[in-house]
Design a protein around this motif. Structure first.
Motif, PDB file in Angstrom:
ATOM      1  N   THR A 295      -5.985   3.922   5.149  1.00  0.00           N
ATOM      2  CA  THR A 295      -6.286   4.616   3.902  1.00  0.00           C
ATOM      3  C   THR A 295      -5.040   4.704   3.025  1.00  0.00           C
ATOM      4  O   THR A 295      -4.002   5.190   3.458  1.00  0.00           O
ATOM      5  CB  THR A 295      -6.825   6.028   4.188  1.00  0.00           C
ATOM      6  OG1 THR A 295      -8.075   5.919   4.884  1.00  0.00           O
ATOM      7  CG2 THR A 295      -7.023   6.808   2.900  1.00  0.00           C
ATOM      8  N   ALA A 296      -5.153   4.196   1.806  1.00  0.00           N
ATOM      9  CA  ALA A 296      -4.015   4.156   0.884  1.00  0.00           C
ATOM     10  C   ALA A 296      -4.482   3.582  -0.452  1.00  0.00           C
ATOM     11  O   ALA A 296      -5.605   3.097  -0.571  1.00  0.00           O
ATOM     12  CB  ALA A 296      -2.901   3.280   1.446  1.00  0.00           C
ATOM     13  N   ILE A 297      -3.590   3.629  -1.412  1.00  0.00           N
ATOM     14  CA  ILE A 297      -3.789   2.849  -2.635  1.00  0.00           C
ATOM     15  C   ILE A 297      -3.144   1.483  -2.398  1.00  0.00           C
ATOM     16  O   ILE A 297      -1.971   1.419  -1.991  1.00  0.00           O
ATOM     17  CB  ILE A 297      -3.171   3.531  -3.862  1.00  0.00           C
ATOM     18  CG1 ILE A 297      -3.834   4.876  -4.116  1.00  0.00           C
ATOM     19  CG2 ILE A 297      -3.320   2.633  -5.099  1.00  0.00           C
ATOM     20  CD1 ILE A 297      -3.204   5.682  -5.233  1.00  0.00           C
TER      21      ILE A 297
ATOM     22  N   ARG B 172       8.957 -11.668  -0.198  1.00  0.00           N
ATOM     23  CA  ARG B 172       9.877 -10.614   0.218  1.00  0.00           C
ATOM     24  C   ARG B 172       9.081  -9.386   0.633  1.00  0.00           C
ATOM     25  O   ARG B 172       7.953  -9.184   0.191  1.00  0.00           O
ATOM     26  CB  ARG B 172      10.830 -10.256  -0.922  1.00  0.00           C
ATOM     27  CG  ARG B 172      11.743 -11.377  -1.355  1.00  0.00           C
ATOM     28  CD  ARG B 172      12.751 -11.718  -0.315  1.00  0.00           C
ATOM     29  NE  ARG B 172      13.792 -12.626  -0.830  1.00  0.00           N
ATOM     30  CZ  ARG B 172      14.690 -13.217  -0.066  1.00  0.00           C
ATOM     31  NH1 ARG B 172      14.667 -13.034   1.250  1.00  0.00           N
ATOM     32  NH2 ARG B 172      15.593 -13.997  -0.617  1.00  0.00           N
ATOM     33  N   THR B 173       9.696  -8.551   1.441  1.00  0.00           N
ATOM     34  CA  THR B 173       8.985  -7.367   1.918  1.00  0.00           C
ATOM     35  C   THR B 173       9.379  -6.087   1.195  1.00  0.00           C
ATOM     36  O   THR B 173       8.774  -5.042   1.438  1.00  0.00           O
ATOM     37  CB  THR B 173       9.217  -7.182   3.427  1.00  0.00           C
ATOM     38  OG1 THR B 173      10.601  -7.006   3.658  1.00  0.00           O
ATOM     39  CG2 THR B 173       8.719  -8.397   4.209  1.00  0.00           C
ATOM     40  N   ALA B 174      10.381  -6.152   0.348  1.00  0.00           N
ATOM     41  CA  ALA B 174      10.817  -4.963  -0.387  1.00  0.00           C
ATOM     42  C   ALA B 174      10.131  -4.888  -1.739  1.00  0.00           C
ATOM     43  O   ALA B 174      10.118  -5.867  -2.496  1.00  0.00           O
ATOM     44  CB  ALA B 174      12.330  -4.990  -0.580  1.00  0.00           C
TER      45      ALA B 174
ATOM     46  N   LYS C 251       4.941   8.926   0.372  1.00  0.00           N
ATOM     47  CA  LYS C 251       5.632   7.855   1.091  1.00  0.00           C
ATOM     48  C   LYS C 251       5.900   6.673   0.169  1.00  0.00           C
ATOM     49  O   LYS C 251       5.282   6.519  -0.879  1.00  0.00           O
ATOM     50  CB  LYS C 251       4.799   7.411   2.293  1.00  0.00           C
ATOM     51  CG  LYS C 251       4.670   8.472   3.375  1.00  0.00           C
ATOM     52  CD  LYS C 251       4.069   7.895   4.640  1.00  0.00           C
ATOM     53  CE  LYS C 251       4.037   8.919   5.748  1.00  0.00           C
ATOM     54  NZ  LYS C 251       3.494   8.363   7.018  1.00  0.00           N
ATOM     55  N   GLU C 252       6.843   5.846   0.578  1.00  0.00           N
ATOM     56  CA  GLU C 252       7.170   4.653  -0.212  1.00  0.00           C
ATOM     57  C   GLU C 252       6.083   3.585  -0.050  1.00  0.00           C
ATOM     58  O   GLU C 252       5.333   3.585   0.927  1.00  0.00           O
ATOM     59  CB  GLU C 252       8.514   4.083   0.227  1.00  0.00           C
ATOM     60  CG  GLU C 252       9.689   5.003  -0.055  1.00  0.00           C
ATOM     61  CD  GLU C 252      11.016   4.379   0.335  1.00  0.00           C
ATOM     62  OE1 GLU C 252      12.057   4.959   0.015  1.00  0.00           O
ATOM     63  OE2 GLU C 252      11.003   3.303   0.962  1.00  0.00           O
ATOM     64  N   ARG C 253       6.080   2.690  -1.019  1.00  0.00           N
ATOM     65  CA  ARG C 253       5.143   1.569  -0.902  1.00  0.00           C
ATOM     66  C   ARG C 253       5.515   0.698   0.298  1.00  0.00           C
ATOM     67  O   ARG C 253       6.683   0.375   0.503  1.00  0.00           O
ATOM     68  CB  ARG C 253       5.157   0.737  -2.187  1.00  0.00           C
ATOM     69  CG  ARG C 253       4.484   1.447  -3.320  1.00  0.00           C
ATOM     70  CD  ARG C 253       4.323   0.592  -4.556  1.00  0.00           C
ATOM     71  NE  ARG C 253       3.779   1.421  -5.637  1.00  0.00           N
ATOM     72  CZ  ARG C 253       3.458   0.981  -6.837  1.00  0.00           C
ATOM     73  NH1 ARG C 253       3.630  -0.314  -7.126  1.00  0.00           N
ATOM     74  NH2 ARG C 253       2.979   1.807  -7.737  1.00  0.00           N
ATOM     75  N   GLN C 254       4.495   0.314   1.026  1.00  0.00           N
ATOM     76  CA  GLN C 254       4.696  -0.434   2.265  1.00  0.00           C
ATOM     77  C   GLN C 254       4.154  -1.853   2.097  1.00  0.00           C
ATOM     78  O   GLN C 254       3.019  -2.037   1.642  1.00  0.00           O
ATOM     79  CB  GLN C 254       3.956   0.273   3.400  1.00  0.00           C
ATOM     80  CG  GLN C 254       4.008  -0.430   4.732  1.00  0.00           C
ATOM     81  CD  GLN C 254       3.063   0.192   5.752  1.00  0.00           C
ATOM     82  OE1 GLN C 254       1.985   0.672   5.411  1.00  0.00           O
ATOM     83  NE2 GLN C 254       3.462   0.186   7.002  1.00  0.00           N
ATOM     84  N   PHE C 255       4.952  -2.828   2.472  1.00  0.00           N
ATOM     85  CA  PHE C 255       4.534  -4.221   2.410  1.00  0.00           C
ATOM     86  C   PHE C 255       3.424  -4.469   3.420  1.00  0.00           C
ATOM     87  O   PHE C 255       3.541  -4.086   4.584  1.00  0.00           O
ATOM     88  CB  PHE C 255       5.728  -5.123   2.699  1.00  0.00           C
ATOM     89  CG  PHE C 255       5.404  -6.583   2.788  1.00  0.00           C
ATOM     90  CD1 PHE C 255       5.284  -7.206   4.018  1.00  0.00           C
ATOM     91  CD2 PHE C 255       5.241  -7.346   1.639  1.00  0.00           C
ATOM     92  CE1 PHE C 255       5.009  -8.557   4.113  1.00  0.00           C
ATOM     93  CE2 PHE C 255       4.960  -8.698   1.714  1.00  0.00           C
ATOM     94  CZ  PHE C 255       4.844  -9.308   2.962  1.00  0.00           C
ATOM     95  N   VAL C 256       2.354  -5.132   2.963  1.00  0.00           N
ATOM     96  CA  VAL C 256       1.248  -5.470   3.852  1.00  0.00           C
ATOM     97  C   VAL C 256       1.254  -6.963   4.151  1.00  0.00           C
ATOM     98  O   VAL C 256       1.136  -7.383   5.300  1.00  0.00           O
ATOM     99  CB  VAL C 256      -0.100  -5.069   3.221  1.00  0.00           C
ATOM    100  CG1 VAL C 256      -1.255  -5.473   4.129  1.00  0.00           C
ATOM    101  CG2 VAL C 256      -0.144  -3.576   2.961  1.00  0.00           C
TER     102      VAL C 256
ATOM    103  N   ARG D 226       0.836  -1.185   0.000  1.00  0.00           N
ATOM    104  CA  ARG D 226       0.000   0.000   0.000  1.00  0.00           C
ATOM    105  C   ARG D 226       0.877   1.243   0.000  1.00  0.00           C
ATOM    106  O   ARG D 226       2.026   1.203   0.434  1.00  0.00           O
ATOM    107  CB  ARG D 226      -0.956   0.002   1.186  1.00  0.00           C
ATOM    108  CG  ARG D 226      -0.298   0.138   2.539  1.00  0.00           C
ATOM    109  CD  ARG D 226      -1.345  -0.032   3.641  1.00  0.00           C
ATOM    110  NE  ARG D 226      -0.811   0.210   4.966  1.00  0.00           N
ATOM    111  CZ  ARG D 226      -1.494   0.027   6.088  1.00  0.00           C
ATOM    112  NH1 ARG D 226      -2.762  -0.418   6.035  1.00  0.00           N
ATOM    113  NH2 ARG D 226      -0.947   0.286   7.252  1.00  0.00           N
ATOM    114  N   GLN D 227       0.293   2.330  -0.493  1.00  0.00           N
ATOM    115  CA  GLN D 227       1.064   3.563  -0.615  1.00  0.00           C
ATOM    116  C   GLN D 227       0.169   4.772  -0.397  1.00  0.00           C
ATOM    117  O   GLN D 227      -0.952   4.829  -0.911  1.00  0.00           O
ATOM    118  CB  GLN D 227       1.716   3.644  -1.994  1.00  0.00           C
ATOM    119  CG  GLN D 227       2.686   4.787  -2.166  1.00  0.00           C
ATOM    120  CD  GLN D 227       3.446   4.693  -3.480  1.00  0.00           C
ATOM    121  OE1 GLN D 227       2.969   4.118  -4.465  1.00  0.00           O
ATOM    122  NE2 GLN D 227       4.656   5.251  -3.501  1.00  0.00           N
ATOM    123  N   VAL D 228       0.692   5.727   0.362  1.00  0.00           N
ATOM    124  CA  VAL D 228       0.024   7.014   0.529  1.00  0.00           C
ATOM    125  C   VAL D 228       0.909   8.073  -0.114  1.00  0.00           C
ATOM    126  O   VAL D 228       2.129   7.872  -0.246  1.00  0.00           O
ATOM    127  CB  VAL D 228      -0.226   7.341   2.011  1.00  0.00           C
ATOM    128  CG1 VAL D 228      -1.179   6.315   2.619  1.00  0.00           C
ATOM    129  CG2 VAL D 228       1.075   7.387   2.796  1.00  0.00           C
TER     130      VAL D 228
END
Length: 124
Positions: A91-93, A105-107, A43-48, A38-40
């Motif tokens: 809330t994010a894309i 992987r989480t990256a 900010k960088e994309r975050q692993f969910v 997800r990404q706001v």
């Protein structure tokens, strides 16, 4: 080239639930891992969370653990993420992703294919 199409995002009140879906354009082989980021803005994309497509083994970040559940339907080449007890901070894309390896992987840089994203908005 695998194409991924997400759906299921929308507006929900805090405490509510949404189920995201991601359809792959071709059969995802047993050597793939898939996941959700997800990404706001700003900010960088975050692993969910992610899943080993073959075994069904899942792994979640702290943001998704306990509230989100990832699953897949092999016959329909579809990935799901059930999101419960949603918070405004969710809330994010949300993006569906796949990598040509069975290891989750989480990256974000480790993933090869991305969907276009689906907006999730949680109101307070």
């Amino acid at each position: 080239q695998v194409q991924l199409v997400e759906s299921g995002g929308g507006l929900v009140q805090a405490g509510g639930s949404l189920r995201l879906s991601c359809v792959a354009s071709e059969r995802t082989s047993s050597n793939y891992a898939m996941g959700w980021f997800r990404q706001v803005p700003g900010k960088e994309r975050q692993f969910v969370g992610g899943i080993n497509w073959s075994s069904g083994w899942t792994y979640y970040s702290d943001s998704g653990k306990g509230r989100f559940t990832i699953s897949r339907d092999n016959a329909k080449n579809t990935l799901f993420m059930q999101m419960n007890c949603l918070k405004p901070g969710d809330t994010a894309i949300y993006y569906c992703t796949a990598r040509r390896s069975a290891v989750v992987r989480t990256a974000a840089s480790e993933y090869d294919y991305w969907g276009q994203g689906t907006q999730v908005t949680v109101s307070s």
